[in-house]
Scaffold this motif. Structure first.
Motif, PDB file in Angstrom:
ATOM      1  N   LEU A 131       0.940  -1.145   0.123  1.00  0.00           N
ATOM      2  CA  LEU A 131       0.148  -0.027   0.127  1.00  0.00           C
ATOM      3  C   LEU A 131       0.767   1.083  -0.032  1.00  0.00           C
ATOM      4  O   LEU A 131       0.714   2.089  -0.712  1.00  0.00           O
ATOM      5  N   LYS A 132       1.835   1.187   0.811  1.00  0.00           N
ATOM      6  CA  LYS A 132       2.663   2.384   0.919  1.00  0.00           C
ATOM      7  C   LYS A 132       3.621   2.566  -0.492  1.00  0.00           C
ATOM      8  O   LYS A 132       3.979   3.657  -0.923  1.00  0.00           O
ATOM      9  N   LEU A 133       4.016   1.441  -1.129  1.00  0.00           N
ATOM     10  CA  LEU A 133       4.581   1.393  -2.301  1.00  0.00           C
ATOM     11  C   LEU A 133       3.750   2.071  -3.459  1.00  0.00           C
ATOM     12  O   LEU A 133       4.140   2.359  -4.441  1.00  0.00           O
ATOM     13  N   GLY A 134       2.358   1.820  -3.268  1.00  0.00           N
ATOM     14  CA  GLY A 134       1.409   2.271  -4.354  1.00  0.00           C
ATOM     15  C   GLY A 134       1.092   1.121  -5.033  1.00  0.00           C
ATOM     16  O   GLY A 134       0.363   1.330  -6.243  1.00  0.00           O
ATOM     17  N   ASN A 135       1.490  -0.184  -4.765  1.00  0.00           N
ATOM     18  CA  ASN A 135       1.108  -1.184  -5.529  1.00  0.00           C
ATOM     19  C   ASN A 135      -0.265  -1.777  -5.106  1.00  0.00           C
ATOM     20  O   ASN A 135      -0.370  -2.711  -4.189  1.00  0.00           O
ATOM     21  N   TYR A 136      -1.336  -1.132  -5.487  1.00  0.00           N
ATOM     22  CA  TYR A 136      -2.677  -1.322  -4.933  1.00  0.00           C
ATOM     23  C   TYR A 136      -3.097  -2.873  -5.299  1.00  0.00           C
ATOM     24  O   TYR A 136      -3.776  -3.379  -4.090  1.00  0.00           O
ATOM     25  N   ASP A 137      -3.034  -3.257  -6.095  1.00  0.00           N
ATOM     26  CA  ASP A 137      -3.447  -4.626  -6.475  1.00  0.00           C
ATOM     27  C   ASP A 137      -2.879  -5.744  -5.669  1.00  0.00           C
ATOM     28  O   ASP A 137      -3.556  -6.642  -5.128  1.00  0.00           O
ATOM     29  N   ASP A 138      -1.357  -5.567  -5.516  1.00  0.00           N
ATOM     30  CA  ASP A 138      -0.809  -6.530  -4.624  1.00  0.00           C
ATOM     31  C   ASP A 138      -1.211  -6.292  -3.083  1.00  0.00           C
ATOM     32  O   ASP A 138      -1.286  -7.359  -2.593  1.00  0.00           O
ATOM     33  N   ALA A 139      -1.528  -5.177  -3.044  1.00  0.00           N
ATOM     34  CA  ALA A 139      -1.831  -4.829  -1.595  1.00  0.00           C
ATOM     35  C   ALA A 139      -3.278  -5.481  -1.137  1.00  0.00           C
ATOM     36  O   ALA A 139      -3.416  -6.149  -0.091  1.00  0.00           O
ATOM     37  N   ILE A 140      -4.303  -5.352  -1.994  1.00  0.00           N
ATOM     38  CA  ILE A 140      -5.461  -5.951  -2.108  1.00  0.00           C
ATOM     39  C   ILE A 140      -5.424  -7.578  -1.857  1.00  0.00           C
ATOM     40  O   ILE A 140      -6.118  -8.015  -1.178  1.00  0.00           O
ATOM     41  N   ASP A 141      -4.491  -7.848  -2.742  1.00  0.00           N
ATOM     42  CA  ASP A 141      -4.388  -9.560  -2.656  1.00  0.00           C
ATOM     43  C   ASP A 141      -3.782  -9.953  -1.244  1.00  0.00           C
ATOM     44  O   ASP A 141      -4.291 -10.681  -0.671  1.00  0.00           O
ATOM     45  N   ALA A 142      -2.924  -9.231  -0.841  1.00  0.00           N
ATOM     46  CA  ALA A 142      -2.075  -9.649   0.398  1.00  0.00           C
ATOM     47  C   ALA A 142      -3.094  -9.262   1.245  1.00  0.00           C
ATOM     48  O   ALA A 142      -3.252 -10.196   2.335  1.00  0.00           O
ATOM     49  N   LEU A 143      -3.913  -8.388   1.570  1.00  0.00           N
ATOM     50  CA  LEU A 143      -4.796  -8.120   2.655  1.00  0.00           C
ATOM     51  C   LEU A 143      -5.931  -8.909   2.742  1.00  0.00           C
ATOM     52  O   LEU A 143      -6.596  -9.290   3.705  1.00  0.00           O
ATOM     53  N   ARG A 144      -6.604  -9.230   1.487  1.00  0.00           N
ATOM     54  CA  ARG A 144      -7.517 -10.418   1.291  1.00  0.00           C
ATOM     55  C   ARG A 144      -6.863 -11.570   1.917  1.00  0.00           C
ATOM     56  O   ARG A 144      -7.834 -12.366   2.530  1.00  0.00           O
ATOM     57  N   ARG A 145      -5.837 -12.215   1.645  1.00  0.00           N
ATOM     58  CA  ARG A 145      -5.207 -13.203   2.230  1.00  0.00           C
ATOM     59  C   ARG A 145      -5.371 -12.964   3.817  1.00  0.00           C
ATOM     60  O   ARG A 145      -5.472 -14.102   4.573  1.00  0.00           O
ATOM     61  N   SER A 146      -4.744 -11.911   4.275  1.00  0.00           N
ATOM     62  CA  SER A 146      -4.682 -11.809   5.736  1.00  0.00           C
ATOM     63  C   SER A 146      -5.948 -12.104   6.214  1.00  0.00           C
ATOM     64  O   SER A 146      -6.193 -12.726   7.544  1.00  0.00           O
ATOM     65  N   LEU A 147      -7.006 -11.276   5.558  1.00  0.00           N
ATOM     66  CA  LEU A 147      -8.541 -11.428   6.366  1.00  0.00           C
ATOM     67  C   LEU A 147      -9.086 -13.022   6.240  1.00  0.00           C
ATOM     68  O   LEU A 147     -10.049 -13.311   6.998  1.00  0.00           O
ATOM     69  N   ALA A 148      -8.689 -13.551   5.279  1.00  0.00           N
ATOM     70  CA  ALA A 148      -8.975 -14.873   5.125  1.00  0.00           C
ATOM     71  C   ALA A 148      -8.458 -15.950   6.298  1.00  0.00           C
ATOM     72  O   ALA A 148      -9.483 -16.623   6.622  1.00  0.00           O
ATOM     73  N   ALA A 149      -7.332 -15.624   6.588  1.00  0.00           N
ATOM     74  CA  ALA A 149      -6.570 -16.290   7.584  1.00  0.00           C
ATOM     75  C   ALA A 149      -7.352 -15.729   8.941  1.00  0.00           C
ATOM     76  O   ALA A 149      -7.077 -16.599  10.032  1.00  0.00           O
ATOM     77  N   GLN A 150      -7.565 -14.565   9.205  1.00  0.00           N
ATOM     78  CA  GLN A 150      -8.054 -14.087  10.430  1.00  0.00           C
ATOM     79  C   GLN A 150      -9.112 -13.152  10.021  1.00  0.00           C
ATOM     80  O   GLN A 150      -8.666 -12.054  10.122  1.00  0.00           O
ATOM     81  N   PRO A 151     -10.408 -13.433   9.967  1.00  0.00           N
ATOM     82  CA  PRO A 151     -11.577 -12.470   9.810  1.00  0.00           C
ATOM     83  C   PRO A 151     -11.638 -11.262  10.784  1.00  0.00           C
ATOM     84  O   PRO A 151     -12.316 -10.270  10.454  1.00  0.00           O
ATOM     85  N   LEU A 152     -11.091 -11.516  11.951  1.00  0.00           N
ATOM     86  CA  LEU A 152     -11.061 -10.475  13.079  1.00  0.00           C
ATOM     87  C   LEU A 152     -10.151  -9.410  12.995  1.00  0.00           C
ATOM     88  O   LEU A 152     -10.183  -8.541  14.065  1.00  0.00           O
ATOM     89  N   PHE A 153      -9.307  -9.679  11.904  1.00  0.00           N
ATOM     90  CA  PHE A 153      -7.954  -8.780  11.761  1.00  0.00           C
ATOM     91  C   PHE A 153      -8.361  -7.364  11.199  1.00  0.00           C
ATOM     92  O   PHE A 153      -8.428  -6.919  10.142  1.00  0.00           O
ATOM     93  N   CYS A 154      -9.101  -6.501  11.898  1.00  0.00           N
ATOM     94  CA  CYS A 154      -9.833  -5.093  11.526  1.00  0.00           C
ATOM     95  C   CYS A 154      -8.741  -4.177  11.146  1.00  0.00           C
ATOM     96  O   CYS A 154      -9.089  -3.339  10.103  1.00  0.00           O
ATOM     97  N   VAL A 155      -7.611  -4.254  11.466  1.00  0.00           N
ATOM     98  CA  VAL A 155      -6.533  -3.104  10.909  1.00  0.00           C
ATOM     99  C   VAL A 155      -6.250  -3.638   9.446  1.00  0.00           C
ATOM    100  O   VAL A 155      -6.149  -2.621   8.522  1.00  0.00           O
ATOM    101  N   GLY A 156      -6.232  -4.938   9.349  1.00  0.00           N
ATOM    102  CA  GLY A 156      -6.134  -5.427   7.809  1.00  0.00           C
ATOM    103  C   GLY A 156      -7.383  -4.984   7.045  1.00  0.00           C
ATOM    104  O   GLY A 156      -7.127  -4.528   5.779  1.00  0.00           O
ATOM    105  N   ALA A 157      -8.680  -5.077   7.360  1.00  0.00           N
ATOM    106  CA  ALA A 157      -9.994  -4.419   6.742  1.00  0.00           C
ATOM    107  C   ALA A 157      -9.699  -3.028   6.444  1.00  0.00           C
ATOM    108  O   ALA A 157     -10.155  -2.737   5.235  1.00  0.00           O
ATOM    109  N   TYR A 158      -9.356  -2.252   7.502  1.00  0.00           N
ATOM    110  CA  TYR A 158      -8.926  -0.888   7.126  1.00  0.00           C
ATOM    111  C   TYR A 158      -8.111  -0.519   5.958  1.00  0.00           C
ATOM    112  O   TYR A 158      -8.215   0.182   5.354  1.00  0.00           O
TER     113      TYR A 158
END
Length: 200
Positions: A131-158
């Motif tokens: 996200l900080k690099l501006g690679n938004y597609d890669d950020a979305i993929d990684a963050l979706r994986r994060s939430l799949a592993a832990q749905p309660l990870f609200c910072v990841g959802a943010y």
């Protein structure tokens, strides 16, 4: 006593100081432990953690020293390459130091390491670096994986909402921000940045 035994004794004192909340004493004993035995990965990790905690409490404080946090995180990994929490911590420190590509280099292998017990943390921090690099597609993929592993990870959802917002996908961004603030956890329901982003 041998230097190794003295190092272990200093580490025990550091742990006790940490339990009592005496952070400066923790650093004193943990640093002595590492000086006595550079292979004492536990002592180096504790020193890195305390330096990072100082920064989390107040980034503008003189006690916040990301460079020292990085130094001890790297010492931990050098002493024990299997210390995966230290790799995750190093990634976080590098993001805070605005070394986003270096952070990706640390976090991407960790996120794909099946032996790491907190994959949501590695994926979430990897998404943050993208996200900080501006690679938004890669950020979305990684963050979706994060939430799949832990749905309660609200910072990841943010952070996922921020990535969608940057791509002008406001419906998906709103959904992610809503998920962040409606996660059933007191910390999530106090996530002011997510409320602000949803209002925006």
């Amino acid at each position: 006593q041998s230097p190794e035994a003295q190092s272990l004794a200093e580490y025990d004192l550091a742990k006790e100081s940490y339990r009592l909340g005496k952070m400066r004493n923790v650093l004193d004993h943990a640093q002595k432990a590492v000086e006595l035995d550079e292979t004492n990965a536990d002592a180096a990790f504790l020193a890195a953690r305390v330096y990072l905690e100082f920064c989390i409490q107040d980034e503008a404080s003189n006690d916040c020293r990301y460079e020292d946090a990085e130094k001890y995180a790297r010492k931990t990994i050098e002493a024990n390459p299997e210390q995966r929490e230290a790799k995750n911590m190093l990634g976080v420190i590098l993001v805070h130091r605005s070394r986003f590509e270096d952070a990706v280099g640390v976090l991407k292998p960790l996120a794909n390491d099946i032996l790491y017990n907190s994959p949501e943390s590695a994926w979430g921090n990897l998404g943050w670096a993208y996200l900080k690099l501006g690679n938004y597609d890669d950020a979305i993929d990684a963050l979706r994986r994060s939430l799949a592993a832990q749905p309660l990870f609200c910072v990841g959802a943010y952070r996922l909402g921020l990535a969608y917002e940057m791509k002008n996908d406001f419906k998906a961004a709103n959904d992610a921000f809503t998920k962040a603030v409606e996660t059933p956890s007191p910390d999530c329901q106090r996530l002011q940045d997510a409320f602000d982003a949803r209002a925006r």
